[in-house]
Motif scaffolding. Structure first.
Motif, PDB file in Angstrom:
ATOM      1  N   LYS A   1       0.816  -1.214   0.000  1.00  0.00           N
ATOM      2  CA  LYS A   1       0.000   0.000   0.000  1.00  0.00           C
ATOM      3  C   LYS A   1       0.854   1.270   0.000  1.00  0.00           C
ATOM      4  O   LYS A   1       2.028   1.241   0.371  1.00  0.00           O
TER       5      LYS A   1
ATOM      6  N   GLU B   1       0.322   5.672   1.037  1.00  0.00           N
ATOM      7  CA  GLU B   1      -0.554   6.577   1.788  1.00  0.00           C
ATOM      8  C   GLU B   1      -0.085   8.005   1.531  1.00  0.00           C
ATOM      9  O   GLU B   1       1.088   8.324   1.734  1.00  0.00           O
TER      10      GLU B   1
ATOM     11  N   THR C   1      -7.484   7.246  -4.106  1.00  0.00           N
ATOM     12  CA  THR C   1      -6.582   6.567  -3.181  1.00  0.00           C
ATOM     13  C   THR C   1      -7.186   6.759  -1.784  1.00  0.00           C
ATOM     14  O   THR C   1      -7.983   7.674  -1.576  1.00  0.00           O
TER      15      THR C   1
ATOM     16  N   ALA D   1      -5.136   0.419  -4.639  1.00  0.00           N
ATOM     17  CA  ALA D   1      -3.699   0.265  -4.365  1.00  0.00           C
ATOM     18  C   ALA D   1      -2.885   0.662  -5.596  1.00  0.00           C
ATOM     19  O   ALA D   1      -1.853   1.340  -5.480  1.00  0.00           O
TER      20      ALA D   1
END
Ligand SMILES: [Zn+2]
Length: 370
Positions: free
Chosen positions: A43, A45, A306, A342
């Protein structure tokens, strides 16, 4: 940053059950195979405020180290106070918490703690926000802030294998002059930054207030993103300004765009990525008979979503895996959509193409293995 509007929307939606006091565990009701899929998923972020990852335990540790008192007997009492029910009590907690961040080592420890948590949840790449104006006004030098975080980034990459970059956010409800002063103070350290952003209270502080800041940041090789919080006054105007006039490289939140087919078309044409944080900003309400789930609406509009955790220390300490698990239920996400989210994340990275391909290859290898 939780803004006034975001917070009030969150509080209104959470009237029956505060979202930071969920009755169910994040994985409750989620297919166990999907739980495992999310845990193992590589992942990224892009919407996490480092100051919003300052957990109660660390506040106490830093306060002790810096010889500061805190108005709570212990960690449990502090955490109990997070059951805030109005803006004033929230902001008091949020800004009071930051006061324990004074020295370079404090910023190193804060950033490393987040990176360790993220790495443990298979975040392999992150771009983190920080709010230097809040620290400068307490007399903390910019160098201590940036170099402390930079040290954590280097250590975490070596020790934990998580790569990261740093985005300087302007606190939009402070003066444009203080934002410019922060940018000027940061430019000597620009090699440690990847971009600038815009957070805090949007009402009365539209993105064009920062046109000169963005231009200067761009001239110094930095990317530009901006919060367009949910259900703000003039939200579509602000999204248009960010998207069309200021030509930001990414939008943080931005869910109200689904109310304008024209802006959706522009966003698609510009290949725009959105960093969506469903914990507090997951529901559109403005002008609607029924609340609309932001992630679901944006995916259905064909936008590049996202998902991030925003200010997890103030949101039941739920980091990215918990946020995604809850999104499965609230936004009815399929395994294919989770994989696409992702993939969007790695494509959205402010990295050279070759580096992005390496991250995407790790995702593809995982997807081929499950
Ligand atoms: Zn935010």
């Amino acid at each position: 940053m939780i803004t006034r509007r975001t917070l009030m929307a969150g509080l209104a939606a959470a009237a029956a059950l505060p979202r930071w006091a969920y009755a169910a565990a994040p994985a409750d009701g989620v297919d166990p195979a999907l739980v495992q899929f999310i845990k193992g998923l590589p992942k990224s972020e892009y919407h996490v405020h480092l100051e919003g990852t300052l957990e109660a335990e660390m506040k106490f540790a830093l306060a002790r180290r810096n010889g500061l008192g805190l108005p709570f007997a212990d960690v449990a009492a502090m955490k109990a106070s997070y059951n805030y029910h109005d803006l004033a009590s929230f902001l008091a907690i949020y800004y009071d918490g930051m006061k324990v961040l004074l020295k370079e080592q404090d910023f190193r420890d804060l950033a490393y703690a987040y990176l360790a948590r993220a790495a443990a949840q298979n975040v392999i790449y992150t771009e983190m926000f920080f709010d230097p104006q809040e620290h400068l006004k307490r007399g903390v030098p910019m160098e201590a802030v940036i170099m402390g975080i930079t040290r954590a980034r280097r250590e975490a990459e070596t020790m934990l294998g998580i790569r990261s970059q740093l985005i300087l956010c302007f606190v939009r409800d402070s003066s444009a002059e203080s934002a410019m002063a922060a940018l000027d103070a940061a430019l000597p350290f620009k090699q440690y930054l990847v971009g600038v952003g815009l957070d805090s209270d949007e009402a009365g502080h539209p993105p064009e207030k920062f046109a000169a800041h963005f231009a200067k940041a761009r001239a110094n090789g930095l990317h530009v993103t901006a919060h367009c919080d949910i259900d703000q006054p003039g939200t579509l105007t602000n999204i248009r300004t960010a998207l069309v006039d200021l030509k930001v490289d990414r939008i943080d939140h931005g869910g109200n765009i689904v109310q304008s087919p024209e802006l959706v078309a522009i966003a698609k044409q510009r290949n725009m990525y959105f960093t969506v944080c469903p914990t507090f900003s997951g529901t559109l309400r403005k002008g609607l008979d029924q609340p609309v789930d932001v992630v679901r609406a944006m995916l259905d509009a064909g936008l590049k979503v996202t998902i991030s955790s925003d200010d997890p220390a103030y949101m039941a300490s739920e980091y990215i895996n918990d946020v995604l698990l809850r999104a499965v239920t609230r936004s009815n996400l399929s395994r294919a959509e989770l994989a696409q989210i992702a993939r969007n994340g790695f494509e959205a990275a402010w990295l050279p193409e070759a580096d992005k391909r390496l991250l995407l290859a790790r995702l593809d290898a995982y997807l081929a293995s499950v």
